[in-house]
Design an enzyme around this catalytic site. Structure first.
Site, PDB file in Angstrom:
ATOM      1  N   GLY A 109       0.812  -1.213   0.000  1.00  0.00           N
ATOM      2  CA  GLY A 109       0.000   0.000   0.000  1.00  0.00           C
ATOM      3  C   GLY A 109       0.843   1.259   0.000  1.00  0.00           C
ATOM      4  O   GLY A 109       0.588   2.208  -0.755  1.00  0.00           O
ATOM      5  N   GLU A 147       3.648 -18.636 -12.455  1.00  0.00           N
ATOM      6  CA  GLU A 147       4.904 -18.308 -11.751  1.00  0.00           C
ATOM      7  C   GLU A 147       5.418 -19.538 -10.985  1.00  0.00           C
ATOM      8  O   GLU A 147       6.619 -19.847 -11.030  1.00  0.00           O
ATOM      9  CB  GLU A 147       4.603 -17.139 -10.812  1.00  0.00           C
ATOM     10  CG  GLU A 147       5.682 -16.717  -9.858  1.00  0.00           C
ATOM     11  CD  GLU A 147       5.142 -15.656  -8.883  1.00  0.00           C
ATOM     12  OE1 GLU A 147       4.468 -14.690  -9.326  1.00  0.00           O
ATOM     13  OE2 GLU A 147       5.377 -15.797  -7.667  1.00  0.00           O
ATOM     14  N   HIS A 169      -1.764 -16.037 -13.114  1.00  0.00           N
ATOM     15  CA  HIS A 169      -0.404 -15.491 -13.234  1.00  0.00           C
ATOM     16  C   HIS A 169       0.492 -16.112 -12.160  1.00  0.00           C
ATOM     17  O   HIS A 169       1.602 -16.574 -12.439  1.00  0.00           O
ATOM     18  CB  HIS A 169      -0.435 -13.964 -13.100  1.00  0.00           C
ATOM     19  CG  HIS A 169       0.899 -13.350 -12.783  1.00  0.00           C
ATOM     20  ND1 HIS A 169       1.461 -13.393 -11.523  1.00  0.00           N
ATOM     21  CD2 HIS A 169       1.809 -12.723 -13.552  1.00  0.00           C
ATOM     22  CE1 HIS A 169       2.647 -12.819 -11.540  1.00  0.00           C
ATOM     23  NE2 HIS A 169       2.887 -12.391 -12.762  1.00  0.00           N
ATOM     24  N   ASN A 170       0.012 -16.135 -10.933  1.00  0.00           N
ATOM     25  CA  ASN A 170       0.813 -16.706  -9.848  1.00  0.00           C
ATOM     26  C   ASN A 170       1.016 -18.204 -10.035  1.00  0.00           C
ATOM     27  O   ASN A 170       2.095 -18.728  -9.743  1.00  0.00           O
ATOM     28  CB  ASN A 170       0.160 -16.440  -8.491  1.00  0.00           C
ATOM     29  CG  ASN A 170       0.326 -15.012  -8.029  1.00  0.00           C
ATOM     30  OD1 ASN A 170       0.496 -14.118  -8.859  1.00  0.00           O
ATOM     31  ND2 ASN A 170       0.257 -14.775  -6.743  1.00  0.00           N
ATOM     32  N   LYS A 210      -4.943 -12.769 -12.093  1.00  0.00           N
ATOM     33  CA  LYS A 210      -3.782 -12.629 -11.197  1.00  0.00           C
ATOM     34  C   LYS A 210      -3.451 -13.976 -10.545  1.00  0.00           C
ATOM     35  O   LYS A 210      -2.285 -14.338 -10.399  1.00  0.00           O
ATOM     36  CB  LYS A 210      -4.066 -11.579 -10.122  1.00  0.00           C
ATOM     37  CG  LYS A 210      -3.022 -11.524  -8.991  1.00  0.00           C
ATOM     38  CD  LYS A 210      -1.671 -11.058  -9.477  1.00  0.00           C
ATOM     39  CE  LYS A 210      -0.486 -11.199  -8.550  1.00  0.00           C
ATOM     40  NZ  LYS A 210      -0.598 -11.127  -7.138  1.00  0.00           N
ATOM     41  N   GLY A 254       5.369  -7.267  -6.652  1.00  0.00           N
ATOM     42  CA  GLY A 254       5.898  -7.156  -5.296  1.00  0.00           C
ATOM     43  C   GLY A 254       6.116  -5.710  -4.907  1.00  0.00           C
ATOM     44  O   GLY A 254       5.562  -4.782  -5.510  1.00  0.00           O
TER      45      GLY A 254
HETATM   46  P1  NDP Z   1      -0.138  -7.438   4.536  1.00  0.00           P
HETATM   47  O1  NDP Z   1      -0.790  -8.486   3.756  1.00  0.00           O
HETATM   48  O2  NDP Z   1       0.977  -7.798   5.446  1.00  0.00           O
HETATM   49  O3  NDP Z   1      -1.276  -6.688   5.389  1.00  0.00           O
HETATM   50  C1  NDP Z   1      -0.968  -5.692   6.335  1.00  0.00           C
HETATM   51  C2  NDP Z   1      -1.937  -4.548   6.214  1.00  0.00           C
HETATM   52  O4  NDP Z   1      -3.289  -5.013   6.408  1.00  0.00           O
HETATM   53  C3  NDP Z   1      -1.685  -3.500   7.287  1.00  0.00           C
HETATM   54  O5  NDP Z   1      -1.906  -2.232   6.714  1.00  0.00           O
HETATM   55  C4  NDP Z   1      -2.741  -3.839   8.320  1.00  0.00           C
HETATM   56  O6  NDP Z   1      -3.096  -2.761   9.143  1.00  0.00           O
HETATM   57  C5  NDP Z   1      -3.892  -4.211   7.423  1.00  0.00           C
HETATM   58  N1  NDP Z   1      -4.948  -4.963   8.099  1.00  0.00           N
HETATM   59  C6  NDP Z   1      -4.896  -6.244   8.526  1.00  0.00           C
HETATM   60  N2  NDP Z   1      -6.067  -6.583   9.098  1.00  0.00           N
HETATM   61  C7  NDP Z   1      -6.867  -5.503   9.035  1.00  0.00           C
HETATM   62  C8  NDP Z   1      -8.215  -5.223   9.443  1.00  0.00           C
HETATM   63  N3  NDP Z   1      -8.959  -6.168  10.025  1.00  0.00           N
HETATM   64  N4  NDP Z   1      -8.714  -4.000   9.220  1.00  0.00           N
HETATM   65  C9  NDP Z   1      -7.965  -3.058   8.613  1.00  0.00           C
HETATM   66  N5  NDP Z   1      -6.701  -3.252   8.178  1.00  0.00           N
HETATM   67  C10 NDP Z   1      -6.168  -4.450   8.405  1.00  0.00           C
HETATM   68  O7  NDP Z   1       0.366  -6.253   3.577  1.00  0.00           O
HETATM   69  P2  NDP Z   1       1.099  -6.293   2.170  1.00  0.00           P
HETATM   70  O8  NDP Z   1       1.391  -4.879   1.858  1.00  0.00           O
HETATM   71  O9  NDP Z   1       2.198  -7.290   2.107  1.00  0.00           O
HETATM   72  O10 NDP Z   1      -0.029  -6.814   1.158  1.00  0.00           O
HETATM   73  C11 NDP Z   1      -1.251  -6.133   0.976  1.00  0.00           C
HETATM   74  C12 NDP Z   1      -2.110  -6.918   0.012  1.00  0.00           C
HETATM   75  O11 NDP Z   1      -1.459  -6.982  -1.244  1.00  0.00           O
HETATM   76  C13 NDP Z   1      -2.357  -8.363   0.439  1.00  0.00           C
HETATM   77  O12 NDP Z   1      -3.664  -8.729   0.086  1.00  0.00           O
HETATM   78  C14 NDP Z   1      -1.354  -9.141  -0.362  1.00  0.00           C
HETATM   79  O13 NDP Z   1      -1.779 -10.478  -0.593  1.00  0.00           O
HETATM   80  C15 NDP Z   1      -1.315  -8.338  -1.641  1.00  0.00           C
HETATM   81  N6  NDP Z   1      -0.084  -8.448  -2.415  1.00  0.00           N
HETATM   82  C16 NDP Z   1       1.125  -8.477  -1.795  1.00  0.00           C
HETATM   83  C17 NDP Z   1       2.298  -8.572  -2.526  1.00  0.00           C
HETATM   84  C18 NDP Z   1       3.620  -8.548  -1.837  1.00  0.00           C
HETATM   85  O14 NDP Z   1       4.641  -8.734  -2.552  1.00  0.00           O
HETATM   86  N7  NDP Z   1       3.692  -8.355  -0.539  1.00  0.00           N
HETATM   87  C19 NDP Z   1       2.270  -8.643  -4.007  1.00  0.00           C
HETATM   88  C20 NDP Z   1       0.958  -8.524  -4.552  1.00  0.00           C
HETATM   89  C21 NDP Z   1      -0.164  -8.461  -3.782  1.00  0.00           C
HETATM   90  P3  NDP Z   1      -2.344  -2.539  10.573  1.00  0.00           P
HETATM   91  O15 NDP Z   1      -1.121  -1.746  10.241  1.00  0.00           O
HETATM   92  O16 NDP Z   1      -3.340  -1.775  11.354  1.00  0.00           O
HETATM   93  O17 NDP Z   1      -2.054  -3.885  11.129  1.00  0.00           O
END
Ligand code: NDP
Length: 474
Positions: A14, A189, A185-186, A182, A130
């Site tokens: 994010g 991969e 795609h994975n 997607k 990523g």
């Molecule tokens: P994570 O999957 O580790 O998620 C952490 C985030 O989720 C934090 O901002 C956390 O907030 C929030 N969160 C968790 N539970 C809740 C809830 N109940 N309510 C509100 N917020 C919540 O983060 P990533 O950045 O790694 O991945 C984000 C998404 O992108 C995932 O769905 C992942 O599968 C996808 N993705 C990830 C990739 C990667 O390389 N990492 C690649 C492509 C897609 P808080 O800080 O409050 O805990």
């Protein structure tokens, strides 16, 4: 003074996506459940562009220009449902919620239908590349309505990776199409990585080559047909030395492959759709096998072949390169078949050639090879299988002798190559004029009166196996 777009969930993905939008001149609202993360984000990156930090969801939604566009980047699953509810509670008809997490496409279909009832566009979007991709340009696979894409598309295309000036982002299709694609795609991969791992294993065991020597071979391969991100990083990983021990890095890593689930989802969906994605399935199972240390330890005493080296050094390297390329064609053909099947099943009307285009950059499977897939579908959008595209058919014909030698060598010296072997079996099965499926039909009719069809007459038939063995129309 309002934001063009908002990002909620400021973990790895994010935060980089928000920065990417800001770097492209957009005003970005940022929010995270835990407020300290938002503050940290602003402290580290607030100076990079126009950000509007929000402590609450209400404030976040209020800071967005209408129609509002909010991207959710949270841990996929129940968290996504929770955040959707919170956002929707403050939104109005015409607003858009984008889920950029790795959601299951069935969840996306459910969420899209529920939000559509409330007049809110829900755009399940696959994002690959990523951490680095999110920041510098990912491959983006949005689903959802065409109306939502008209609004969101230009912004997503701005932040996506570009190859030859073309953005790696296209409206894949309605509802869950983006997340489905997607997922596949994975899955591809997984297959790609398994095939590379088999090539490495075979050359290492078969030739007794060192990881450093193998790094050179992969570097060389990356200059030809196999040129891709995964081959490039394979060379990097194999060439790396563990600073603590001075050993090749690959030798100090525990050989137990993990998985987060998208490969498994791909295979589960393929089973439902009846599409043989053998390459992806073997890759998922190979990871599962590696993760059973107790069985592996017990089995380590089992008999194997005597003597372990392969004949023909330099020939083996070139043979393995060809086997890898041929097996890769099979894995991609199977993945594209699965997308085509889902597109028919759910009425998505996915353009397969355009997917090949948006996977050329930004994502993990980016490769030169995808240009050829694009060309194949451009030439014939209704190809029954990629394998019969003239260029691929020729590549397979050119590789097949080497491919067969590699699989026999692997079997002889006892190196497991489920990817190479199953890809070759798929190739041989698909091109057969008669399959032993006829015998299977006979057995099914024998024990269960399941009936069979004949090659010479229309209709279903049953043989009275336990009686006079006369055949009757069923
Ligand atoms: P994570 O999957 O580790 O998620 C952490 C985030 O989720 C934090 O901002 C956390 O907030 C929030 N969160 C968790 N539970 C809740 C809830 N109940 N309510 C509100 N917020 C919540 O983060 P990533 O950045 O790694 O991945 C984000 C998404 O992108 C995932 O769905 C992942 O599968 C996808 N993705 C990830 C990739 C990667 O390389 N990492 C690649 C492509 C897609 P808080 O800080 O409050 O805990």
């Amino acid at each position: 003074d309002k934001a063009d777009i908002g990002v909620t969930g400021l973990a790895t993905m994010g935060r980089n996506l928000a920065r990417n939008f800001a770097h492209h001149g957009y005003t970005v609202a940022v929010h995270n459940r835990t407020v300290s993360r938002t503050k940290e984000f602003m402290a580290e990156h607030g100076g990079e562009g126009a950000f509007l930090p929000a402590d609450s969801i209400e404030e976040f939604v209020a800071s967005l220009k209408r129609p509002r566009k909010a991207i959710i980047m949270v841990m996929a699953g129940s968290a996504t449902d929770a955040v959707i509810e919170q956002l929707a509670a403050h939104m109005e008809p015409g607003d858009m919620i984008v889920d950029g997490g790795n959601a299951h496409f069935a969840d996306t279909r459910r969420r899209e239908a529920a939000l559509r009832e409330r007049g809110i566009h829900f755009v399940g979007t696959g994002i690959s590349g990523g951490e680095e991709g999110a920041l510098r340009g990912p491959s983006i696979m949005p689903g959802g309505s065409p109306e939502a894409y008209l609004e969101l598309g230009p912004m997503l295309e701005d932040i996506a990776a570009k190859v030859d000036g073309t953005p790696c982002c296209v409206h894949v299709g309605p509802d869950g199409a983006g997340h489905f694609v997607k997922m596949v795609h994975n899955g591809i991969e997984y297959a790609d990585m398994q095939l590379i791992a088999e090539a490495y294993d075979l050359l290492r065991q078969g030739l007794g080559a060192t990881p450093a020597e193998l790094a050179e071979i992969f570097r060389e391969w990356n200059r030809g047909d196999l040129e891709s991100y995964l081959i490039e990083i394979t060379a990097e990983v194999l060439g790396h030395t563990d600073p603590a021990t001075g050993s090749p890095f690959v030798d100090i890593v525990l050989d137990r492959a993990e998985q987060k689930g998208t490969g498994r989802w791909t295979v589960q969906s393929a089973l439902d759709l009846g599409v043989p994605v053998t390459g992806i399935a073997e890759a998922v199972f190979a990871r599962a096998l590696s993760a059973h240390p107790e069985k592996r330890k017990a089995a380590a005493t089992l008999a194997g072949p005597r003597g372990g080296r392969a004949a023909g050094g330099d020939t083996l390297v070139e043979d393995v390169r060809k086997a890898l390329y041929a097996s890769k064609i099979i894995a991609y053909a199977q993945g594209f078949d699965q997308i085509a099947a889902a597109s028919r099943e759910y009425g998505w009307d996915v353009n397969l050639g355009s997917l090949a285009t948006i996977w050329r950059g930004g994502c993990i499977i980016r490769a030169r090879f995808l240009d050829r897939i694009r060309a194949a579908y451009d030439a014939d959008p209704s190809l029954p299988t990629l394998l019969v595209d003239p260029a691929f058919a020729e590549a397979l014909a050119d590789a097949q002798d080497a491919w067969r030698r590699v699989v026999s060598t692997a079997v002889t010296i006892g190196v497991p190559t489920p990817g190479f072997s199953s890809a070759l079996a798929y190739y041989d099965a698909l091109r057969r004029d008669r399959l032993p499926a006829a015998l299977i039909q006979g057995m099914r009719d024998y024990f269960g009166a399941h009936t069979y069809r004949r090659v010479d007459r229309e209709g279903a038939f049953h043989t009275d196996w336990s009686g006079d063995r006369a055949e009757r129309p069923a």
